[in-house]
Write a protein that holds these residues in place. Structure first.
Motif, short mmCIF file in Angstrom:
data_model
loop_
_atom_site.label_atom_id
_atom_site.label_comp_id
_atom_site.label_asym_id
_atom_site.label_seq_id
_atom_site.Cartn_x
_atom_site.Cartn_y
_atom_site.Cartn_z
N ARG A 188 0.82 -1.50 -0.35
CA ARG A 188 0.52 0.01 -0.26
C ARG A 188 0.82 1.46 0.12
N PRO A 189 0.65 1.93 -0.42
CA PRO A 189 1.36 3.88 -0.54
C PRO A 189 1.31 4.78 0.49
N HIS A 190 1.87 5.35 0.29
CA HIS A 190 1.95 5.97 1.89
C HIS A 190 1.09 7.28 1.71
N SER A 191 0.34 7.39 3.44
CA SER A 191 -0.95 8.34 3.14
C SER A 191 -0.61 10.04 2.40
N ALA A 192 -1.46 10.29 2.38
CA ALA A 192 -0.74 12.27 1.79
C ALA A 192 -0.09 12.43 2.62
N THR A 209 11.02 -2.88 1.50
CA THR A 209 11.45 -4.20 2.01
C THR A 209 10.34 -5.28 1.83
N PRO A 210 10.21 -5.72 0.05
CA PRO A 210 9.21 -6.25 -0.18
C PRO A 210 8.58 -7.78 0.96
N VAL A 211 8.37 -7.65 2.12
CA VAL A 211 8.11 -8.96 2.53
C VAL A 211 7.32 -9.85 1.63
N LEU A 236 5.00 -4.35 -7.05
CA LEU A 236 6.61 -3.57 -6.82
C LEU A 236 6.59 -2.68 -8.15
N ALA A 237 5.71 -2.66 -8.94
CA ALA A 237 5.89 -1.76 -10.34
C ALA A 237 5.27 -0.14 -9.59
N ARG A 238 3.84 -0.61 -9.50
CA ARG A 238 3.59 0.36 -8.85
C ARG A 238 4.24 1.07 -7.28
N ARG A 239 5.52 0.24 -6.73
CA ARG A 239 5.34 1.10 -4.98
C ARG A 239 6.74 2.29 -5.95
N GLY A 241 5.94 4.73 -7.38
CA GLY A 241 4.94 5.52 -5.92
C GLY A 241 6.55 6.52 -4.84
N LEU A 242 7.77 5.63 -5.05
CA LEU A 242 9.24 5.80 -4.41
C LEU A 242 9.69 6.94 -5.24
N ASP A 243 9.79 6.52 -6.74
CA ASP A 243 10.46 7.83 -7.81
C ASP A 243 9.82 8.94 -7.81
N ALA A 244 7.84 9.14 -7.22
CA ALA A 244 7.51 10.51 -7.46
C ALA A 244 7.44 10.60 -6.53
N ILE A 245 8.41 10.91 -5.42
CA ILE A 245 8.43 11.24 -3.60
C ILE A 245 10.17 11.92 -4.38
#
Length: 354
Positions: free
Chosen positions: A52-56, A81-83, A97-100, A103-107
């Motif tokens: 799940r993504p981080h909250s806003a 850490t992709p448990v 994984l692609a979605r997460r 999301g990290l790239d967007a940060i």
């Protein structure tokens, strides 16, 4: 010769506030640190609930952190850490994984880290599955550097006891299968290494087929045992000659953000001063810089109590220490008082649930 210096915020326990982290970033950048990797174990969106993504709100905080780190002249990285991602590494996991990663790239990340530390390791084809996950993420991210941390990130047999027997040839297989540009975190001969020496690092580099990035578990003090101590001394047992055998050197911080900066300031001194480095003098210099003369002198007088005697054996000393630090208006003194009151002491249950 000084390698890339960094901080890998990847401990268990209380997550720092934004102000605490801002102080650490500014301090380390001014001391010549090159990178900051964010991945605290208590951030569930990077670990237990990684799908799940981080909250806003948390996402906005991380964007501010990225901007702060980059503005200070350091690279910013985040650790996922992709448990459960390796078994099975199926279409759903790839999509998650692609979605997460997006999301990290967007940060806003310069470095992407995929961690497998503190996860079960007694599974079939472990190295191949982990390399497949890392290489998949490396092919997606906009980050220009990619790191991983193996499940077995030290020679220490305690990892086999806790996480299952390491597969034969695990490290060599992982190094052979990882993309050549991926950097590998390694803590040394032990999880919390008393000494890290060139001969050991050269052997591990040969086995992996690349130099390691040191994940130095000092001054970290998480967990039910180590949280009873404040790790304040300057770095010891780290040879400046290690620089020839590593791609970087990152410290894992203590729960106490301001106190962390004292030993952290001694890491660049170690490499810059070489054989002239003295850990006692380095502590004094770093403590005075961070705390001023008065508080630094008090801390040096009480160093044995905080670092070696610990919270469980304070006895009558506890009241004296409270009086000694209660009249000082300094965030580091408040961290000491918080520790004396037991506020940052951890339990085994906290570690297991993070």
């Amino acid at each position: 010769m000084t390698p890339d210096l960094g901080l890998v915020e990847a401990r268990f326990g209380r997550i720092w506030s934004e102000d605490e982290r801002a102080h650490v970033v500014a301090t380390l950048a001014a001391a010549g640190y090159n990178f900051y990797h964010y991945g605290p174990k208590a951030d569930r969106a990077l670990r237990r609930d990684w799908r799940r993504p981080h909250s806003a709100e948390d996402g906005a905080m991380l964007m501010r952190l990225s901007a702060r780190v980059r503005a200070a002249g350091m690279r910013f990285g985040m650790a996922l850490t992709p448990v459960g991602a390796t078994h099975p590494f199926d279409d759903q996991t790839r999509a998650d994984l692609a979605r997460r990663v997006a999301g990290l790239d967007a940060i806003g990340i310069d470095d992407l880290a995929i961690f497998f530390d503190d996860l079960r390791g007694d599974m079939p084809d472990l190295a191949a599955r982990q390399a497949e996950v890392v290489n998949f993420c490396a092919g997606l991210t906009k980050a220009t550097r990619v790191y991983t941390c193996p499940t077995y990130y030290a020679d220490d047999r305690i990892l086999d006891v806790v996480f299952g027997e390491r597969p034969a040839g695990y490290l060599a297989d992982l190094g052979r299968l990882l993309a050549p540009h991926v950097q590998v975190y390694w803590t040394g001969e032990e999880v919390c290494a008393r000494a890290i020496e060139p001969a050991h690092l050269a052997r591990v580099a040969q086995e992996l087929g690349r130099p390691v990035c040191l994940w130095d578990n000092y001054p970290v003090n998480d967990g039910s045992r180590m949280s009873r101590f404040l790790h304040l001394r300057a770095l010891t047992g780290r040879s400046p000659a290690n620089a020839a055998h590593i791609s970087g050197h990152a410290l894992n911080p203590a729960i106490q953000a301001h106190l962390t900066c004292i030993p952290a300031l001694t890491l660049p001194m170690l490499y810059q001063q070489g054989e002239a480095y003295s850990y006692g003098a380095a502590f004094q210099q770093a403590a005075r810089r961070m705390l001023g003369d008065d508080l630094a002198a008090r801390l040096q007088e009480d160093l044995l109590i905080f670092q070696d005697i610990g919270h469980e054996r304070l006895g009558a000393r506890a009241d004296r220490l409270r009086r000694r630090y209660d009249n000082l208006d300094h965030p580091a003194a408040r961290e000491i008082l918080r520790w004396l009151e037991g506020a940052d002491l951890m339990t085994d249950d906290e570690v297991q649930t993070q």
